[in-house]
Design a protein around this motif. Structure first.
Motif, PDB file in Angstrom:
ATOM      1  N   ASN A 242       2.043   8.680 -11.234  1.00 16.15           N
ATOM      2  CA  ASN A 242       3.050   7.912 -11.985  1.00 16.15           C
ATOM      3  C   ASN A 242       4.381   7.850 -11.249  1.00 16.15           C
ATOM      4  N   LYS A 243       4.644   8.843 -10.410  1.00 14.95           N
ATOM      5  CA  LYS A 243       5.899   8.866  -9.650  1.00 14.95           C
ATOM      6  C   LYS A 243       5.942   7.731  -8.631  1.00 14.95           C
ATOM      7  N   VAL A 244       4.828   7.503  -7.939  1.00 13.95           N
ATOM      8  CA  VAL A 244       4.830   6.507  -6.857  1.00 13.95           C
ATOM      9  C   VAL A 244       4.338   5.138  -7.303  1.00 13.95           C
ATOM     10  N   ARG A 245       3.675   5.075  -8.443  1.00  6.32           N
ATOM     11  CA  ARG A 245       3.110   3.805  -8.907  1.00  6.32           C
ATOM     12  C   ARG A 245       4.138   2.672  -8.967  1.00  6.32           C
ATOM     13  N   PRO A 246       5.391   2.902  -9.391  1.00  9.27           N
ATOM     14  CA  PRO A 246       6.368   1.798  -9.427  1.00  9.27           C
ATOM     15  C   PRO A 246       6.706   1.207  -8.065  1.00  9.27           C
ATOM     16  N   LEU A 247       6.313   1.897  -6.979  1.00 11.41           N
ATOM     17  CA  LEU A 247       6.603   1.400  -5.635  1.00 11.41           C
ATOM     18  C   LEU A 247       5.520   0.454  -5.111  1.00 11.41           C
ATOM     19  N   VAL A 248       4.421   0.326  -5.856  1.00  6.29           N
ATOM     20  CA  VAL A 248       3.307  -0.506  -5.399  1.00  6.29           C
ATOM     21  C   VAL A 248       3.498  -1.933  -5.891  1.00  6.29           C
ATOM     22  N   ALA A 249       3.417  -2.881  -4.979  1.00  9.68           N
ATOM     23  CA  ALA A 249       3.561  -4.292  -5.323  1.00  9.68           C
ATOM     24  C   ALA A 249       2.361  -4.778  -6.129  1.00  9.68           C
ATOM     25  N   HIS A 250       2.523  -5.927  -6.795  1.00 12.64           N
ATOM     26  CA  HIS A 250       1.440  -6.505  -7.587  1.00 12.64           C
ATOM     27  C   HIS A 250       0.217  -6.773  -6.707  1.00 12.64           C
ATOM     28  N   ASP A 251      -0.934  -6.357  -7.189  1.00 11.31           N
ATOM     29  CA  ASP A 251      -2.207  -6.485  -6.485  1.00 11.31           C
ATOM     30  C   ASP A 251      -2.241  -5.634  -5.217  1.00 11.31           C
ATOM     31  N   GLY A 252      -1.365  -4.644  -5.173  1.00  8.38           N
ATOM     32  CA  GLY A 252      -1.378  -3.702  -4.063  1.00  8.38           C
ATOM     33  C   GLY A 252      -2.330  -2.551  -4.340  1.00  8.38           C
ATOM     34  N   VAL A 253      -2.378  -1.595  -3.409  1.00  8.65           N
ATOM     35  CA  VAL A 253      -3.272  -0.446  -3.563  1.00  8.65           C
ATOM     36  C   VAL A 253      -2.486   0.857  -3.469  1.00  8.65           C
ATOM     37  N   LEU A 254      -2.943   1.805  -4.256  1.00  4.94           N
ATOM     38  CA  LEU A 254      -2.441   3.179  -4.202  1.00  4.94           C
ATOM     39  C   LEU A 254      -3.597   4.038  -3.719  1.00  4.94           C
ATOM     40  N   ILE A 255      -3.440   4.612  -2.540  1.00  9.96           N
ATOM     41  CA  ILE A 255      -4.493   5.453  -1.958  1.00  9.96           C
ATOM     42  C   ILE A 255      -4.175   6.903  -2.260  1.00  9.96           C
ATOM     43  N   VAL A 256      -5.120   7.575  -2.902  1.00 14.85           N
ATOM     44  CA  VAL A 256      -4.933   8.959  -3.317  1.00 14.85           C
ATOM     45  C   VAL A 256      -5.870   9.850  -2.510  1.00 14.85           C
ATOM     46  N   VAL A 257      -5.297  10.864  -1.867  1.00 16.89           N
ATOM     47  CA  VAL A 257      -6.080  11.887  -1.185  1.00 16.89           C
ATOM     48  C   VAL A 257      -5.814  13.201  -1.907  1.00 16.89           C
ATOM     49  N   ASN A 258      -6.845  13.740  -2.542  1.00 13.76           N
ATOM     50  CA  ASN A 258      -6.709  14.991  -3.280  1.00 13.76           C
ATOM     51  C   ASN A 258      -7.593  16.031  -2.604  1.00 13.76           C
ATOM     52  N   ASN A 259      -6.967  17.049  -2.027  1.00 10.78           N
ATOM     53  CA  ASN A 259      -7.737  18.071  -1.316  1.00 10.78           C
ATOM     54  C   ASN A 259      -7.720  19.418  -2.033  1.00 10.78           C
ATOM     55  N   ALA A 260      -7.571  19.383  -3.356  1.00 11.22           N
ATOM     56  CA  ALA A 260      -7.613  20.617  -4.142  1.00 11.22           C
ATOM     57  C   ALA A 260      -9.054  21.103  -4.215  1.00 11.22           C
TER      58      ALA A 260
ATOM     59  N   CYS B 136       0.856  -1.196   0.000  1.00 11.70           N
ATOM     60  CA  CYS B 136       0.000   0.000   0.000  1.00 11.70           C
ATOM     61  C   CYS B 136       0.885   1.236   0.000  1.00 11.70           C
ATOM     62  N   VAL B 137       0.618   2.143  -0.932  1.00  8.11           N
ATOM     63  CA  VAL B 137       1.290   3.445  -0.943  1.00  8.11           C
ATOM     64  C   VAL B 137       0.218   4.520  -0.796  1.00  8.11           C
ATOM     65  N   ILE B 138       0.422   5.430   0.140  1.00  8.84           N
ATOM     66  CA  ILE B 138      -0.528   6.511   0.396  1.00  8.84           C
ATOM     67  C   ILE B 138       0.057   7.805  -0.167  1.00  8.84           C
ATOM     68  N   LEU B 139      -0.702   8.454  -1.029  1.00  9.81           N
ATOM     69  CA  LEU B 139      -0.282   9.702  -1.657  1.00  9.81           C
ATOM     70  C   LEU B 139      -1.238  10.796  -1.196  1.00  9.81           C
ATOM     71  N   ASP B 140      -0.791  11.592  -0.244  1.00 17.36           N
ATOM     72  CA  ASP B 140      -1.644  12.626   0.357  1.00 17.36           C
ATOM     73  C   ASP B 140      -0.897  13.954   0.394  1.00 17.36           C
ATOM     74  N   PRO B 141      -0.602  14.534  -0.781  1.00 12.11           N
ATOM     75  CA  PRO B 141       0.149  15.790  -0.796  1.00 12.11           C
ATOM     76  C   PRO B 141      -0.714  16.960  -0.359  1.00 12.11           C
ATOM     77  N   PRO B 142      -0.124  17.977   0.261  1.00  9.38           N
ATOM     78  CA  PRO B 142      -0.888  19.184   0.558  1.00  9.38           C
ATOM     79  C   PRO B 142      -1.287  19.872  -0.735  1.00  9.38           C
ATOM     80  N   PHE B 143      -2.271  20.762  -0.637  1.00  9.85           N
ATOM     81  CA  PHE B 143      -2.749  21.454  -1.841  1.00  9.85           C
ATOM     82  C   PHE B 143      -1.605  22.127  -2.574  1.00  9.85           C
ATOM     83  N   PHE B 144      -0.709  22.727  -1.823  1.00  3.87           N
ATOM     84  CA  PHE B 144       0.476  23.321  -2.423  1.00  3.87           C
ATOM     85  C   PHE B 144       1.673  22.890  -1.595  1.00  3.87           C
ATOM     86  N   SER B 145       2.677  22.358  -2.252  1.00  4.65           N
ATOM     87  CA  SER B 145       3.877  21.915  -1.541  1.00  4.65           C
ATOM     88  C   SER B 145       5.107  22.245  -2.366  1.00  4.65           C
ATOM     89  N   THR B 146       6.097  22.787  -1.714  1.00  3.54           N
ATOM     90  CA  THR B 146       7.348  23.072  -2.403  1.00  3.54           C
ATOM     91  C   THR B 146       8.377  22.033  -2.004  1.00  3.54           C
TER      92      THR B 146
END
Length: 345
Positions: free
Chosen positions: A256-274, A229-239
């Motif tokens: 696409n940046k983090v997708r290669p880190l997810v194992a087969h049949d794993g999950v990528l959790i996306v939190v978008n707060n824009a 499982c990879v969790i992608l929860d960036p702030p609305f704006f991040s430097t």
């Protein structure tokens, strides 16, 4: 109420109405965290009120915050009369350049009276209410923490943009075999470490990666590390060291940046707060990346009603329609298949 301005009458009326919906969700031990008034959606956009255990946090979003200050002091007094177990009240003023006001001014109680932990889904979380301009713990991802606790047993988890690590901690509470937390700010991750200590979990330095997101992710790729499982929860704006992240334009590249880190049949959790990205806009991004056949949307996790407002209390919609999500904080679970494993099967 007769001594208040028209605005004051409206605010008190809407806070009282909102509070009636929250009362059944308040715990007798006063350990929970709850949004008591979501002014953006419940009829008074300049005010937001959160409860963290026995500490009340009042956010003043008015463009001229001094105008609201006397009214918010009266509101504070009213809350203390309603809930005499409140030990401290913090006011955060978001529009002032004065950082102390943004981080929070204690207007009732003192530093020792501030809550330092809350309990959610049976898990203890450390908080530092004046660490940042928010309150160090995001209430809108409560259901996601519950989902992680239920689904991560035996899994390995990478929590990017971890902030104070609550999502990773929820996974660990659910029996994850390893959780890696990464953020650029060591002060944020120190709160995560304290959460581990509160729950009696070992604190392994190699599981707390301090650094720029892009550099940390590149390092994990070089070491060929994979996570269930990879969790992608960036702030609305991040430097970051290598550039700036704007969620509206950069969501797909981040995926696409983090997708290669997810194992087969794993999950990528996306939190978008824009705030100004529509729900259909985010779904279009998922559709685009799903054309490969190796990633697809599996589940949408809703934001809890104390954050969105309740049917009886909701007055105003978000500025952009978030549907099929129920809030501008859009939480999605994506299932990932790896080309190498899919071809072998």
């Amino acid at each position: 109420m007769s001594n208040f301005s028209v605005d004051g009458e409206i605010l008190f009326e809407r806070v009282e109405k909102a509070l009636q919906e929250r009362l059944p969700r308040m715990d007798d031990q006063h350990q929970t965290a709850l949004r008591l008034f979501s002014g953006f959606y419940e009829g008074f956009a300049d005010v937001l009120i959160d409860l963290y255990a026995t500490t009340l946090v009042i956010f003043n979003y008015h463009e001229n915050p001094v105008v609201l200050r006397p009214l918010l002091i009266e509101l504070q007094k009213w809350f203390i009369r309603q809930f005499p177990w409140i030990t401290a009240v913090v006011h955060k003023t978001r529009s002032l350049r004065n950082m102390a006001s943004r981080l929070g001014v204690i207007r009732f109680g003192d530093e020792q009276a501030l809550a330092t932990r809350i309990v959610e889904h049976g898990v203890s979380y450390a908080i530092n209410l004046r660490l940042n301009q928010d309150a160090s713990f995001y209430l809108d991802t409560r259901n996601l923490r519950g989902w992680l606790k239920e689904h991560m047993a035996g899994k390995s988890v990478l929590n990017t943009f971890a902030y104070t690590g609550s999502l990773g901690a929820a996974a660990l509470a659910g029996g994850a075999r390893r959780v890696v937390q990464t953020d650029h700010n060591p002060r944020f991750l120190e709160v995560a470490r304290e959460t581990y200590r509160l729950n009696g979990w070992p604190v392994n330095d190699e599981d707390f990666l301090i650094g720029d997101f892009f550099k940390v992710v590149d390092g994990l790729k070089r070491r060929k590390q994979l996570f269930d499982c990879v969790i992608l929860d960036p702030p609305f704006f991040s430097t970051g060291f290598n550039g700036e992240i704007f969620l509206n334009e950069k969501t797909l590249p981040l995926l696409n940046k983090v997708r290669p880190l997810v194992a087969h049949d794993g999950v990528l959790i996306v939190v978008n707060n824009a705030l100004f990205m529509s729900g259909t806009g985010l779904i279009r991004i998922f559709d685009e990346i799903s054309r490969s056949g190796y990633l697809w949307l599996e589940e949408i996790i809703p934001v809890p009603e104390d954050v969105t407002g309740f049917p009886k209390t909701r007055v105003s919609p978000p500025p952009v329609d978030p549907s099929p999500f129920n809030h501008p904080t859009k939480i999605a679970v994506l299932r990932v298949a790896r080309k190498d494993r899919a071809a072998a099967s």
